[in-house]
Write an enzyme that holds these catalytic residues in place. Sequence first.
Site, short mmCIF file in Angstrom:
data_model
loop_
_atom_site.label_atom_id
_atom_site.label_comp_id
_atom_site.label_asym_id
_atom_site.label_seq_id
_atom_site.Cartn_x
_atom_site.Cartn_y
_atom_site.Cartn_z
CB CYS A 1 -52.97 21.07 -37.50
SG CYS A 1 -54.48 21.25 -38.45
CD GLU B 1 -56.82 14.47 -41.39
OE1 GLU B 1 -56.16 15.52 -41.51
OE2 GLU B 1 -57.32 13.88 -42.37
P1 NAD Z 1 -52.45 14.63 -28.76
O1 NAD Z 1 -51.86 13.66 -29.71
O2 NAD Z 1 -51.75 14.88 -27.48
O3 NAD Z 1 -53.95 14.18 -28.36
C1 NAD Z 1 -54.92 13.81 -29.31
C2 NAD Z 1 -55.90 12.81 -28.68
O4 NAD Z 1 -55.19 11.63 -28.30
C3 NAD Z 1 -56.57 13.33 -27.41
O5 NAD Z 1 -57.92 12.93 -27.42
C4 NAD Z 1 -55.81 12.62 -26.30
O6 NAD Z 1 -56.58 12.38 -25.14
C5 NAD Z 1 -55.46 11.31 -26.94
N1 NAD Z 1 -54.26 10.68 -26.35
C6 NAD Z 1 -53.28 11.27 -25.62
N2 NAD Z 1 -52.34 10.36 -25.28
C7 NAD Z 1 -52.76 9.17 -25.80
C8 NAD Z 1 -52.21 7.85 -25.80
N3 NAD Z 1 -51.08 7.56 -25.19
N4 NAD Z 1 -52.89 6.89 -26.47
C9 NAD Z 1 -54.04 7.18 -27.11
N5 NAD Z 1 -54.61 8.41 -27.12
C10 NAD Z 1 -53.98 9.39 -26.48
O7 NAD Z 1 -52.64 15.96 -29.60
P2 NAD Z 1 -53.07 17.40 -29.07
O8 NAD Z 1 -51.98 17.98 -28.25
O9 NAD Z 1 -54.43 17.32 -28.50
O10 NAD Z 1 -53.19 18.21 -30.46
C11 NAD Z 1 -52.11 18.88 -31.05
C12 NAD Z 1 -51.55 18.12 -32.22
O11 NAD Z 1 -52.59 17.76 -33.11
C13 NAD Z 1 -50.59 18.95 -33.04
O12 NAD Z 1 -49.48 18.15 -33.42
C14 NAD Z 1 -51.39 19.36 -34.25
O13 NAD Z 1 -50.64 19.64 -35.40
C15 NAD Z 1 -52.26 18.16 -34.45
N6 NAD Z 1 -53.48 18.52 -35.16
C16 NAD Z 1 -53.69 18.03 -36.41
C17 NAD Z 1 -54.82 18.40 -37.11
C18 NAD Z 1 -55.12 17.89 -38.50
O14 NAD Z 1 -56.26 18.00 -38.90
N7 NAD Z 1 -54.17 17.34 -39.22
C19 NAD Z 1 -55.76 19.25 -36.53
C20 NAD Z 1 -55.51 19.73 -35.25
C21 NAD Z 1 -54.38 19.35 -34.56
#
Ligand code: NAD
Length: 483
Positions: free
Chosen positions: A253, A219
């Site tokens: 998002c 997502e």
């Molecule tokens: P992110 O990708 O930075 O983090 C998401 C998760 O991944 C967190 O739990 C984080 O700890 C983990 N993570 C971080 N680095 C990692 C790595 N190297 N390996 C594995 N896991 C890792 O995202 P964010 O900044 O928390 O959220 C914002 C993004 O999420 C935006 O792009 C937004 O559009 C998207 N988003 C999508 C939806 C949807 O339902 N489609 C909903 C909300 C947010």
Amino acid sequence: MFPAHPNPSFDMAVLLERQRSAFLKDGPPSLEERKARLKRLRAAVLTHRREVGDAINADFGHRSRHETDIMEIVGVIQSIDYLTRNLRCFMKPERRHVGLLYRAGRAHVEYQPKGIIGVMAPWNYPFSLTMIPLATALASGNRAMLKPSELTPRTSEVIRRMLEGGFPADEVAVVLGGPDVGAAFSRLPFDHLLFTGSAPVGRKVMKAASDNLVPLTLELGGKSPTIVARGHVLGQTADSIVFGKLSNSGQTCVAPDYALVHEDDLDTFITQFGASVARFYPSGPTSRDYTSIVNDRHYDRLKNLIEDARTRGARVIEVGVTPERAAERARTLAPTLIVGAGDDAAIMREEIFGPILPVRSYRTIDEVIDYVNARPRPLALYYFGARDADCEKLLARTTSGNVGINNTMIHVAQDDLPFGGIGPSGMGAYHGIEGFRAMSHAKGVFVQGRWNLPSLLRAPFGKITDLALKVKLGGDLRSKQRG
Ligand code: NAD
């Protein structure tokens, strides 16, 4: 009971093995057991509602309880209730068609729990984006391990405490930590992994999951276009765009990322947008209901996007704010319109994720379609206008995760609609029956009947085989000729 563990160095692989052994020992839960788990989750959410609101408020710097209730708690409760109501129907084996030759037998599909589901969540709706996947996992008869975001640590801690109190850790467990823990988590051999977050991290997670061939739901986000048809800049259009763009200060998002407005309507749009902002947030960014930007890094990133657009010649309009007021609360960013930013501006290339709306003008719907199609497929696309030929053309010629017509974001609250992106905005979907099925294995079962006609086609081949083939292939040919 195996204890949940707040320590990030905790051996997650052991925890997964414990969950897996318990899953295999107990077998798939019945309808009643699944409903009981959902009921337990519902009660835990309602009990911790206030704590969740306080934690999110503290994590963001400021977010109103109402916004958290509406954007997170209501969604979670609604999802649990939807799943509970529809579970019997979702779980029913499905009778399938059997070909003529095999008619004496019967075929059906059984939806079997996959086993252990990994859930990785972001910070922007830190509660609901952990809880709705969890509710889906439990409804589908699975156990789950959750990894909430480190950027909202107080909320993640409430989630951990809440679930530790409500579920044994071999049923539901929470792992806390940052990117390193996330990376280790994504390497675990889950039976399914649901990741919500950014595309760059999604790519890493997909690579890690591929080592164990773990099925994935991604997502992700992106730039969701919002198109306003000529002559359709009404008060309710602006209200709806302001709602989508400024709820959670645009840290959503599916927020409208940028607007494409007919060139004749540009000035009216700017005026109407300002009027809606003034109605929603009478004290500008210091309004009680206006959310802060989650941390300094994101605040600086958003400021830089504005400055970059300004230096490239775009018009920057801060809406409903005086500079003194904006300074009153930490990390609030005024609702900002950016008019006439070119493709070279970073704000037209990166996902914004903040209360800034670039507005570009267009002349024809074909121009809009070409613009959208020249960019990565978005998570959502919004259209404001009549259901006319232009609208139908836009819908048919563009591909996005979902579409909202004359509204923004409300499609996510429709429990019966799948929610997910396509390509760069995501892979797979949850919510609706799609969520249940994503976390279930659709197992095809064929039950042999009393008469076994295909046995006539087994060696040693002879006259009976020829006769059977003649009946089968001759019959097909005759029916084709008739058709
Ligand atoms: P992110 O990708 O930075 O983090 C998401 C998760 O991944 C967190 O739990 C984080 O700890 C983990 N993570 C971080 N680095 C990692 C790595 N190297 N390996 C594995 N896991 C890792 O995202 P964010 O900044 O928390 O959220 C914002 C993004 O999420 C935006 O792009 C937004 O559009 C998207 N988003 C999508 C939806 C949807 O339902 N489609 C909903 C909300 C947010």
